[in-house]
Motif scaffolding. Structure first.
Motif, PDB file in Angstrom:
ATOM      1  N   GLY A   1       0.815  -1.215   0.000  1.00  0.00           N
ATOM      2  CA  GLY A   1       0.000   0.000   0.000  1.00  0.00           C
ATOM      3  C   GLY A   1       0.851   1.268   0.000  1.00  0.00           C
ATOM      4  O   GLY A   1       0.543   2.223  -0.717  1.00  0.00           O
ATOM      5  N   PHE A   2       1.908   1.260   0.780  1.00  0.00           N
ATOM      6  CA  PHE A   2       2.806   2.424   0.796  1.00  0.00           C
ATOM      7  C   PHE A   2       3.513   2.580  -0.556  1.00  0.00           C
ATOM      8  O   PHE A   2       3.678   3.695  -1.049  1.00  0.00           O
ATOM      9  CB  PHE A   2       3.816   2.323   1.947  1.00  0.00           C
ATOM     10  CG  PHE A   2       3.230   2.741   3.262  1.00  0.00           C
ATOM     11  CD1 PHE A   2       3.178   4.073   3.623  1.00  0.00           C
ATOM     12  CD2 PHE A   2       2.710   1.801   4.148  1.00  0.00           C
ATOM     13  CE1 PHE A   2       2.626   4.478   4.829  1.00  0.00           C
ATOM     14  CE2 PHE A   2       2.152   2.182   5.353  1.00  0.00           C
ATOM     15  CZ  PHE A   2       2.106   3.531   5.697  1.00  0.00           C
ATOM     16  N   PHE A   3       3.909   1.458  -1.159  1.00  0.00           N
ATOM     17  CA  PHE A   3       4.506   1.531  -2.497  1.00  0.00           C
ATOM     18  C   PHE A   3       3.487   2.044  -3.511  1.00  0.00           C
ATOM     19  O   PHE A   3       3.821   2.850  -4.380  1.00  0.00           O
ATOM     20  CB  PHE A   3       5.058   0.176  -2.938  1.00  0.00           C
ATOM     21  CG  PHE A   3       6.429  -0.120  -2.395  1.00  0.00           C
ATOM     22  CD1 PHE A   3       7.510   0.697  -2.698  1.00  0.00           C
ATOM     23  CD2 PHE A   3       6.639  -1.219  -1.589  1.00  0.00           C
ATOM     24  CE1 PHE A   3       8.775   0.439  -2.191  1.00  0.00           C
ATOM     25  CE2 PHE A   3       7.905  -1.491  -1.079  1.00  0.00           C
ATOM     26  CZ  PHE A   3       8.968  -0.664  -1.382  1.00  0.00           C
ATOM     27  N   ALA A   4       2.242   1.600  -3.398  1.00  0.00           N
ATOM     28  CA  ALA A   4       1.197   2.050  -4.325  1.00  0.00           C
ATOM     29  C   ALA A   4       0.956   3.551  -4.180  1.00  0.00           C
ATOM     30  O   ALA A   4       0.804   4.262  -5.186  1.00  0.00           O
ATOM     31  CB  ALA A   4      -0.091   1.274  -4.079  1.00  0.00           C
ATOM     32  N   ALA A   5       0.931   4.041  -2.945  1.00  0.00           N
ATOM     33  CA  ALA A   5       0.731   5.475  -2.726  1.00  0.00           C
ATOM     34  C   ALA A   5       1.862   6.282  -3.363  1.00  0.00           C
ATOM     35  O   ALA A   5       1.620   7.300  -4.032  1.00  0.00           O
ATOM     36  CB  ALA A   5       0.641   5.771  -1.227  1.00  0.00           C
ATOM     37  N   CYS A   6       3.077   5.815  -3.180  1.00  0.00           N
ATOM     38  CA  CYS A   6       4.224   6.515  -3.780  1.00  0.00           C
ATOM     39  C   CYS A   6       4.188   6.427  -5.305  1.00  0.00           C
ATOM     40  O   CYS A   6       4.536   7.381  -5.999  1.00  0.00           O
ATOM     41  CB  CYS A   6       5.533   5.973  -3.226  1.00  0.00           C
ATOM     42  SG  CYS A   6       5.820   6.485  -1.511  1.00  0.00           S
ATOM     43  N   PHE A   7       3.730   5.292  -5.829  1.00  0.00           N
ATOM     44  CA  PHE A   7       3.600   5.139  -7.270  1.00  0.00           C
ATOM     45  C   PHE A   7       2.583   6.136  -7.819  1.00  0.00           C
ATOM     46  O   PHE A   7       2.812   6.768  -8.856  1.00  0.00           O
ATOM     47  CB  PHE A   7       3.197   3.708  -7.638  1.00  0.00           C
ATOM     48  CG  PHE A   7       2.922   3.526  -9.103  1.00  0.00           C
ATOM     49  CD1 PHE A   7       3.975   3.412 -10.001  1.00  0.00           C
ATOM     50  CD2 PHE A   7       1.621   3.486  -9.577  1.00  0.00           C
ATOM     51  CE1 PHE A   7       3.732   3.265 -11.355  1.00  0.00           C
ATOM     52  CE2 PHE A   7       1.369   3.336 -10.927  1.00  0.00           C
ATOM     53  CZ  PHE A   7       2.422   3.229 -11.828  1.00  0.00           C
ATOM     54  N   LEU A   8       1.463   6.308  -7.129  1.00  0.00           N
ATOM     55  CA  LEU A   8       0.458   7.274  -7.569  1.00  0.00           C
ATOM     56  C   LEU A   8       1.022   8.688  -7.581  1.00  0.00           C
ATOM     57  O   LEU A   8       0.756   9.469  -8.493  1.00  0.00           O
ATOM     58  CB  LEU A   8      -0.787   7.199  -6.689  1.00  0.00           C
ATOM     59  CG  LEU A   8      -1.647   5.960  -6.882  1.00  0.00           C
ATOM     60  CD1 LEU A   8      -2.783   5.929  -5.858  1.00  0.00           C
ATOM     61  CD2 LEU A   8      -2.198   5.891  -8.301  1.00  0.00           C
ATOM     62  N   VAL A   9       1.782   9.021  -6.564  1.00  0.00           N
ATOM     63  CA  VAL A   9       2.426  10.335  -6.521  1.00  0.00           C
ATOM     64  C   VAL A   9       3.388  10.480  -7.694  1.00  0.00           C
ATOM     65  O   VAL A   9       3.428  11.514  -8.361  1.00  0.00           O
ATOM     66  CB  VAL A   9       3.147  10.548  -5.171  1.00  0.00           C
ATOM     67  CG1 VAL A   9       4.018  11.789  -5.198  1.00  0.00           C
ATOM     68  CG2 VAL A   9       2.136  10.629  -4.043  1.00  0.00           C
ATOM     69  N   ALA A  10       4.144   9.445  -7.973  1.00  0.00           N
ATOM     70  CA  ALA A  10       5.107   9.484  -9.081  1.00  0.00           C
ATOM     71  C   ALA A  10       4.416   9.679 -10.421  1.00  0.00           C
ATOM     72  O   ALA A  10       5.008  10.255 -11.346  1.00  0.00           O
ATOM     73  CB  ALA A  10       5.933   8.196  -9.096  1.00  0.00           C
ATOM     74  N   CYS A  11       3.180   9.244 -10.529  1.00  0.00           N
ATOM     75  CA  CYS A  11       2.445   9.399 -11.798  1.00  0.00           C
ATOM     76  C   CYS A  11       2.286  10.865 -12.189  1.00  0.00           C
ATOM     77  O   CYS A  11       2.210  11.176 -13.380  1.00  0.00           O
ATOM     78  CB  CYS A  11       1.089   8.722 -11.705  1.00  0.00           C
ATOM     79  SG  CYS A  11       1.191   6.921 -11.778  1.00  0.00           S
ATOM     80  N   SER A  12       2.258  11.763 -11.209  1.00  0.00           N
ATOM     81  CA  SER A  12       2.147  13.185 -11.560  1.00  0.00           C
ATOM     82  C   SER A  12       3.359  13.632 -12.371  1.00  0.00           C
ATOM     83  O   SER A  12       3.243  14.458 -13.271  1.00  0.00           O
ATOM     84  CB  SER A  12       1.981  14.052 -10.306  1.00  0.00           C
ATOM     85  OG  SER A  12       3.175  14.082  -9.551  1.00  0.00           O
ATOM     86  N   GLY A  13       4.514  13.060 -12.054  1.00  0.00           N
ATOM     87  CA  GLY A  13       5.718  13.380 -12.825  1.00  0.00           C
ATOM     88  C   GLY A  13       5.692  12.779 -14.217  1.00  0.00           C
ATOM     89  O   GLY A  13       6.348  13.269 -15.130  1.00  0.00           O
TER      90      GLY A  13
END
Length: 153
Positions: free
Chosen positions: A9-21
């Motif tokens: 879940g923490f990796f998924a949250a960070c992945f979602l944030v990375a999608c903005s880039g």
């Protein structure tokens, strides 16, 4: 099992944030800006952020494992939201001035995470230090670009 799912879940949250880039990327506007000599090449940002997001995810998970959800992870969530917003401000809206102001808030929220994480997990706090260092560098770069391109703001 729960701990493994939480880590995912923490990796998924960070992945979602990375999608903005991935959505808001350097384009012709960015290429045309005056940048300082010490501006890194564009290819460096993706691997640097990949490592940082891994560290950020692990740090959040370590704190969750020791303390559950509370103020430290609320501040953690705030820094993730601010992190996601920067690319949209800088590359999407083409507003280095607003992006810099937002980056100051991001920097403060990362520092807040470090300070709140330290009593819970020294490892988690230290895992956030490279992120703070990179955002410090990014802030200096953002400011330098903004100052060299006042009409871009």
């Amino acid at each position: 099992m729960t701990s493994t799912l939480a880590l995912l879940g923490f990796f998924a949250a960070c992945f979602l944030v990375a999608c903005s880039g991935a959505v808001f990327r350097p384009d012709a506007w960015y290429e045309g800006l005056a940048k300082p000599r010490w501006n890194p090449p564009n290819w460096l940002f993706a691997p640097a952020w990949t490592v940082l997001y891994i560290l950020i995810a692990i740090a959040g998970w370590l704190v969750w494992r020791e303390a559950g959800f509370g103020l430290p992870l609320l501040v953690y969530a705030v820094q993730l939201v601010l992190n996601a917003g920067w690319s949209g401000l800088f590359f999407g809206m083409k507003r280095p001035d607003l992006a810099f102001a937002e980056l100051v808030l991001l920097w403060l929220s990362i520092l807040g995470c470090i300070l709140l994480f330290a009593p819970i997990s020294a490892t988690a706090a230290w895992l956030m230090v490279p992120y703070l260092a990179w955002v410090s560098f990014a802030g200096a770069l953002n400011f330098a670009i903004w100052q060299r391109n006042p009409r871009a703001a």
